[in-house]
Design an enzyme around this catalytic site. Structure first.
Site, mmCIF file in Angstrom:
data_model
loop_
_atom_site.group_PDB
_atom_site.id
_atom_site.type_symbol
_atom_site.label_atom_id
_atom_site.label_comp_id
_atom_site.label_asym_id
_atom_site.label_seq_id
_atom_site.Cartn_x
_atom_site.Cartn_y
_atom_site.Cartn_z
ATOM 1 N N ILE A 98 26.647 22.424 41.291
ATOM 2 C CA ILE A 98 27.823 22.357 40.426
ATOM 3 C C ILE A 98 28.253 23.767 40.033
ATOM 4 C CG2 ILE A 98 28.745 21.460 38.251
ATOM 5 C CD1 ILE A 98 26.346 19.432 38.322
ATOM 6 N N CYS A 99 29.502 24.089 40.283
ATOM 7 C CA CYS A 99 30.058 25.384 39.891
ATOM 8 C C CYS A 99 30.689 25.213 38.509
ATOM 9 C CB CYS A 99 31.088 25.841 40.919
ATOM 10 S SG CYS A 99 31.792 27.461 40.569
ATOM 11 N N LEU A 100 29.875 25.445 37.474
ATOM 12 C CA LEU A 100 30.307 25.291 36.083
ATOM 13 C C LEU A 100 29.661 26.421 35.290
ATOM 14 C CD1 LEU A 100 31.794 23.530 33.969
ATOM 15 C CD2 LEU A 100 29.670 22.225 33.725
#
Length: 161
Positions: A98-100
């Site tokens: 997840i790119c968060l």
């Protein structure tokens, strides 16, 4: 995205154990809407079901998150990934990474599992389309041998979804 050295998995510190026991107790009393923690004996690794919010592209779809806590949690962010199959989303790779920003550079010890889950649900809910990141194939190919998403130097350039 470039890689850095991998963190080693060590037993939780006393501070981490106390914090996680408190968070788990609070979760059991008042779980965030759309989430269900699958209880196990392992305090260091949580499995959480997330159900898409009504009125969104992911409404009534259920996905599974795996949350692994480092030795020095909450001073260090947990590793959070979707277990296969990961939802198609512009910031979620097919391997579940997840790119968060709050999972990496913007992590704060004031954050909790609850706040991370709410951020992930918000990210899912705001998506206008079910699609993979443009660099999905290249990224996943470079993540062979179980590389942690925490080894990636993420570039956070899009906060619209």
């Amino acid at each position: 995205m470039t890689s850095s050295s991998a963190p080693s998995r060590k037993a939780l510190s006393k501070i981490a154990c106390n914090r996680l026991q408190k968070e788990l107790s609070e979760w059991q009393l008042n779980p965030p809407t759309g989430f269900r923690h699958k209880v196990t004996d392992n305090l260091q690794k949580w499995t959480i079901d997330v159900t898409g919010a009504p009125g969104t592209l992911y409404a009534n779809e259920t996905y599974q998150l795996q949350v692994e806590f480092p030795e020095h949690y909450p001073m260090e962010a947990p590793q959070v990934v979707f277990v296969s199959p990961a939802p198609s989303h512009p910031h979620i790779y097919s391997n579940g990474h997840i790119c968060l920003d709050i999972l990496y550079d913007s992590w704060s010890p004031a954050m909790t599992v609850n706040s991370v889950c709410i951020s992930i649900l918000s990210m899912l809910s705001s998506s206008p389309a079910k699609q993979r990141p443009a660099d999905n194939d290249r990224y996943v190919k470079n993540c062979k041998n179980g590389r942690s998403p925490k080894e990636t130097r993420w570039w956070f350039h899009d906060d619209k979804v």
